[in-house]
Design an enzyme around this catalytic site. Sequence first.
Site: not given
Length: 253
Positions: A148, A158
């Site tokens: 990501s 995350y």
Amino acid sequence: MADNSTEHEGRVALVTGGGRGFGKAFGEALSALGAHVVLADINGDAAAEAAAELTAKGLSATGVACDVADEAEVGAVVSEVVERHGGLDILVNNAGLHAAYNKPFTELGLAKVRRVLDVNVMGTVICSLAAHEAMRGRPGAAIVNISSSAAYANRSIYGVSKLAVRGLTVSFAREFAADGIRVNAIAPGLIFTDTVRAQLSPAEADRVLGEQILRQEGREQDIVEALLYLVSSKASFVTGETLRVTGGFALSV
């Protein structure tokens, strides 16, 4: 221009998180090029429905329930793939926990921190190790991990988990190279799917667009095209890389 409509004819692909979103789109793209696609998702009904949609279009797909953080479940899925199809050519480590975990550590608490590491990091490890023997020596064998743009910002667990995916990509590329398996990753930026549009406020969307070099909305197809490149013969000399598809978000050298 060469016709690549049957580029993956006879090949077998396993896509985790295949019941929806990127995973479902990856599965459709690969099956449209001739592959048999196994869509694995913790939501078995979603995986089955996604596979049924593909078979209704005349494509080849099956859906299975699988929690990528569960070593036994992953092993059983890979064993079934080998039993039915003789091996595995493509693994897409797409399953992951996303928006709800993109928060400060102090807000999430240890239980949720462990869960995101179990799925995003250990899930990638478990699936890659389980698939290794099934992919060994298969011409053009390729693993693609989904990282990501958050891996370059590191504002939350995350982002840290997706930074770890980049590191795993390099490590597995080194370890699996002798067996003819390439390992790469894609780091998507903000992709304006219908779900994202429903969840993202106009102000937040504008903020992200303002941090990109290209002030345009990312499309799901942009990520699909990146995947198709990385599993194709065009990328036969590419391994250990993370391809950023972000519009220039958080660009650095």
